[in-house]
Design a protein around this motif. Structure first.
Motif, PDB file in Angstrom:
ATOM      1  N   UNK A 180       0.803  -1.222   0.000  1.00  0.00           N
ATOM      2  CA  UNK A 180       0.000   0.000   0.000  1.00  0.00           C
ATOM      3  C   UNK A 180       0.836   1.271   0.000  1.00  0.00           C
ATOM      4  N   UNK A 181       2.085   1.169   0.370  1.00  0.00           N
ATOM      5  CA  UNK A 181       2.941   2.349   0.433  1.00  0.00           C
ATOM      6  C   UNK A 181       3.128   2.885   1.834  1.00  0.00           C
ATOM      7  N   UNK A 182       2.336   2.382   2.811  1.00  0.00           N
ATOM      8  CA  UNK A 182       2.476   2.859   4.193  1.00  0.00           C
ATOM      9  C   UNK A 182       3.847   2.511   4.756  1.00  0.00           C
ATOM     10  N   UNK A 183       4.317   1.298   4.466  1.00  0.00           N
ATOM     11  CA  UNK A 183       5.630   0.874   4.958  1.00  0.00           C
ATOM     12  C   UNK A 183       6.741   1.747   4.402  1.00  0.00           C
ATOM     13  N   UNK A 184       6.629   2.101   3.129  1.00  0.00           N
ATOM     14  CA  UNK A 184       7.662   2.923   2.494  1.00  0.00           C
ATOM     15  C   UNK A 184       7.776   4.269   3.193  1.00  0.00           C
ATOM     16  N   UNK A 185       6.639   4.900   3.445  1.00  0.00           N
ATOM     17  CA  UNK A 185       6.638   6.227   4.059  1.00  0.00           C
ATOM     18  C   UNK A 185       7.044   6.145   5.527  1.00  0.00           C
ATOM     19  N   UNK A 211       2.830  15.059   1.601  1.00  0.00           N
ATOM     20  CA  UNK A 211       2.049  14.267   0.651  1.00  0.00           C
ATOM     21  C   UNK A 211       2.687  14.323  -0.734  1.00  0.00           C
ATOM     22  N   UNK A 212       3.166  15.509  -1.116  1.00  0.00           N
ATOM     23  CA  UNK A 212       3.845  15.650  -2.411  1.00  0.00           C
ATOM     24  C   UNK A 212       5.133  14.843  -2.437  1.00  0.00           C
ATOM     25  N   UNK A 213       5.880  14.819  -1.317  1.00  0.00           N
ATOM     26  CA  UNK A 213       7.105  14.022  -1.241  1.00  0.00           C
ATOM     27  C   UNK A 213       6.795  12.548  -1.418  1.00  0.00           C
ATOM     28  N   UNK A 214       5.735  12.076  -0.740  1.00  0.00           N
ATOM     29  CA  UNK A 214       5.358  10.675  -0.862  1.00  0.00           C
ATOM     30  C   UNK A 214       4.977  10.293  -2.283  1.00  0.00           C
ATOM     31  N   UNK A 215       4.272  11.185  -2.964  1.00  0.00           N
ATOM     32  CA  UNK A 215       3.785  10.867  -4.311  1.00  0.00           C
ATOM     33  C   UNK A 215       4.880  10.981  -5.370  1.00  0.00           C
ATOM     34  N   UNK A 216       5.645  12.090  -5.322  1.00  0.00           N
ATOM     35  CA  UNK A 216       6.608  12.351  -6.396  1.00  0.00           C
ATOM     36  C   UNK A 216       7.995  11.777  -6.110  1.00  0.00           C
ATOM     37  N   UNK A 217       8.388  11.710  -4.836  1.00  0.00           N
ATOM     38  CA  UNK A 217       9.753  11.275  -4.509  1.00  0.00           C
ATOM     39  C   UNK A 217       9.801   9.804  -4.100  1.00  0.00           C
ATOM     40  N   UNK A 218       8.908   9.391  -3.186  1.00  0.00           N
ATOM     41  CA  UNK A 218       8.899   8.010  -2.719  1.00  0.00           C
ATOM     42  C   UNK A 218       7.981   7.123  -3.548  1.00  0.00           C
ATOM     43  N   UNK A 235       4.824   6.663  -3.275  1.00  0.00           N
ATOM     44  CA  UNK A 235       3.961   5.904  -2.363  1.00  0.00           C
ATOM     45  C   UNK A 235       3.044   6.876  -1.628  1.00  0.00           C
ATOM     46  N   UNK A 236       1.867   6.384  -1.252  1.00  0.00           N
ATOM     47  CA  UNK A 236       0.915   7.168  -0.476  1.00  0.00           C
ATOM     48  C   UNK A 236       0.406   6.326   0.680  1.00  0.00           C
ATOM     49  N   UNK A 237       0.301   6.950   1.844  1.00  0.00           N
ATOM     50  CA  UNK A 237      -0.200   6.280   3.044  1.00  0.00           C
ATOM     51  C   UNK A 237      -1.618   6.750   3.306  1.00  0.00           C
ATOM     52  N   UNK A 238      -2.542   5.809   3.427  1.00  0.00           N
ATOM     53  CA  UNK A 238      -3.941   6.185   3.597  1.00  0.00           C
ATOM     54  C   UNK A 238      -4.179   6.910   4.917  1.00  0.00           C
ATOM     55  N   UNK A 239      -3.422   6.574   5.952  1.00  0.00           N
ATOM     56  CA  UNK A 239      -3.553   7.281   7.224  1.00  0.00           C
ATOM     57  C   UNK A 239      -3.098   8.735   7.092  1.00  0.00           C
ATOM     58  N   UNK A 240      -2.028   8.936   6.328  1.00  0.00           N
ATOM     59  CA  UNK A 240      -1.526  10.294   6.106  1.00  0.00           C
ATOM     60  C   UNK A 240      -2.534  11.112   5.299  1.00  0.00           C
ATOM     61  N   UNK A 300      25.245   7.719  -9.145  1.00  0.00           N
ATOM     62  CA  UNK A 300      25.605   6.335  -8.799  1.00  0.00           C
ATOM     63  C   UNK A 300      24.703   5.338  -9.540  1.00  0.00           C
ATOM     64  N   UNK A 301      25.216   4.154  -9.837  1.00  0.00           N
ATOM     65  CA  UNK A 301      24.405   3.107 -10.498  1.00  0.00           C
ATOM     66  C   UNK A 301      23.493   2.425  -9.487  1.00  0.00           C
ATOM     67  N   UNK A 302      22.548   3.176  -8.958  1.00  0.00           N
ATOM     68  CA  UNK A 302      21.710   2.709  -7.849  1.00  0.00           C
ATOM     69  C   UNK A 302      20.470   1.985  -8.372  1.00  0.00           C
ATOM     70  N   UNK A 303      20.109   0.880  -7.697  1.00  0.00           N
ATOM     71  CA  UNK A 303      18.907   0.112  -8.013  1.00  0.00           C
ATOM     72  C   UNK A 303      18.079  -0.019  -6.737  1.00  0.00           C
ATOM     73  N   UNK A 304      16.840   0.449  -6.782  1.00  0.00           N
ATOM     74  CA  UNK A 304      15.935   0.344  -5.637  1.00  0.00           C
ATOM     75  C   UNK A 304      15.343  -1.066  -5.590  1.00  0.00           C
ATOM     76  N   UNK A 305      15.561  -1.745  -4.451  1.00  0.00           N
ATOM     77  CA  UNK A 305      15.095  -3.131  -4.320  1.00  0.00           C
ATOM     78  C   UNK A 305      13.780  -3.261  -3.549  1.00  0.00           C
ATOM     79  N   UNK A 306      13.469  -2.296  -2.697  1.00  0.00           N
ATOM     80  CA  UNK A 306      12.323  -2.456  -1.795  1.00  0.00           C
ATOM     81  C   UNK A 306      11.378  -1.263  -1.931  1.00  0.00           C
ATOM     82  N   UNK A 307      10.614  -1.255  -3.000  1.00  0.00           N
ATOM     83  CA  UNK A 307       9.689  -0.153  -3.257  1.00  0.00           C
ATOM     84  C   UNK A 307       8.516  -0.137  -2.280  1.00  0.00           C
ATOM     85  N   UNK A 308       8.226  -1.284  -1.652  1.00  0.00           N
ATOM     86  CA  UNK A 308       7.050  -1.394  -0.799  1.00  0.00           C
ATOM     87  C   UNK A 308       7.406  -1.546   0.680  1.00  0.00           C
ATOM     88  N   UNK A 309       8.563  -1.075   1.074  1.00  0.00           N
ATOM     89  CA  UNK A 309       8.935  -1.093   2.472  1.00  0.00           C
ATOM     90  C   UNK A 309       9.590  -2.385   2.910  1.00  0.00           C
TER      91      UNK A 309
END
Length: 309
Positions: free
Chosen positions: A79-84, A140-147, A149-154, A249-258
């Motif tokens: 859901x994106x809550x873990x990421x945020x 909220x903008x940081x969560x949507x555009x940068x991470x 992810x969106x948290x429903x509680x937020x 850097x040649x960075x690869x994100x492995x955990x998009x969902x927290x």
């Protein structure tokens, strides 16, 4: 003539009595009106009280999830809550953002009771709610555009604070609305501080180092890969070693969902289990590497003219 004088005195006496009676009535009426005004100024704003109470419940749930490091109720791992909740943006000055939100809702709840009088309570409420609303919009903008992810509680908290903000704007007078500008100034200060601390391109950081940028580009060119996660403290430490050059850097994100969510397909194929993980010339390094170590492992050389060799 004596009779006339007596009559005129009686008339004057009656006029004085009438004036006194009118004065007493006006005083009594004024005191009643002031009492009613005082009662009205002390009467709680139950609508804001109810919304602030809901906000306290939401921030309490977020705090519970933050301290226990568990998945929030009604929030699955994708859901994106873990990421945020596990990102660098979830804290400010060493405290979880949920704690700051709970403090804001507590102040708004107290102000809604008008214990300090209506004018003072409205000013404090306007200051707190304007700052909280603008900061919530930024996060909220940081969560949507940068991470991404969106948290429903937020989002629920944003809706609640926006409701209090609209109610406060409609009820407050012009003098009290001036506190909006002070709250906005505080929000700008907080936003700039958070962005500077948490963003890879710090506003107050040193300028991009040409040598570090060249090293990062060199790592990409020779096929080096840096696997990490947005919520990983060690990964953020690794990136900070490169400053503004970290974006190369040649960075690869492995955990998009927290931390409790599944890793990406690429990371599963490479059997990435720890963060950060470097793959350099067929070798695996599962810890933070210094700049000097990366130079040696990749065979990077940099001369004074700015050219790599």
């Amino acid at each position: 003539s004596d009779v006339y004088k007596r009559q005129s005195k009686n008339v004057q006496f009656q006029e004085i009595i009438l004036k006194k009676r009118k004065t007493k009535k006006k005083t009594a009426l004024h005191s009643r009106e002031s009492e009613r005004g005082n009662k009205a100024s002390r009467e709680p704003n139950w609508l804001i009280f109810a919304i602030a109470s809901l906000g306290l419940i939401i921030t309490g749930i977020l705090l519970w999830g933050s301290f226990n490091q568990t998945v929030l109720p009604y929030c699955n791992v994708s859901s994106g809550c873990d990421v945020i909740q596990n990102s660098a943006w979830s804290e400010f000055l060493g405290l979880p953002l949920a704690a700051w939100g709970g403090l804001a809702y507590t102040i708004l709840l107290i102000c809604s009771l008008n214990w300090l009088g209506q004018p003072t309570s409205r000013k404090i409420s306007m200051f707190v709610v304007s700052a909280s609303f603008l900061i919530s919009c930024y996060l909220t903008a940081v969560g949507y555009f940068y991470l991404h992810a969106l948290c429903q509680y937020c989002l629920i908290s944003l809706a609640l604070i926006a409701s209090i903000f609209i109610i406060s704007l409609r009820n407050n007078r012009r003098r009290e609305r001036r506190m909006f500008y002070f709250g906005g100034a505080l929000a700008i200060l907080v936003v700039v501080t958070m962005h500077s601390v948490n963003s890879d391109s710090s506003l107050f950081g040193s300028p991009e180092d040409p040598e570090l940028t060249a090293l990062a580009n060199h790592l990409s060119q020779i096929g080096v890969t840096f696997y990490g996660a947005s919520w990983c403290d060690a990964c953020r430490e690794q990136k900070k070693l490169f400053g503004r050059s970290a974006e190369h850097l040649p960075y690869v994100e492995c955990s998009k969902y927290g931390p409790n969510g599944p890793s990406t397909t690429e990371c599963q194929l490479q059997e990435i289990r720890n963060y950060p993980t470097w793959l350099i010339n067929g070798r695996r390094f599962e810890y933070v590497l210094s700049v000097e170590r990366l130079r040696g492992l990749s065979g990077f050389k940099y001369d004074e003219s700015g050219q790599t060799r």
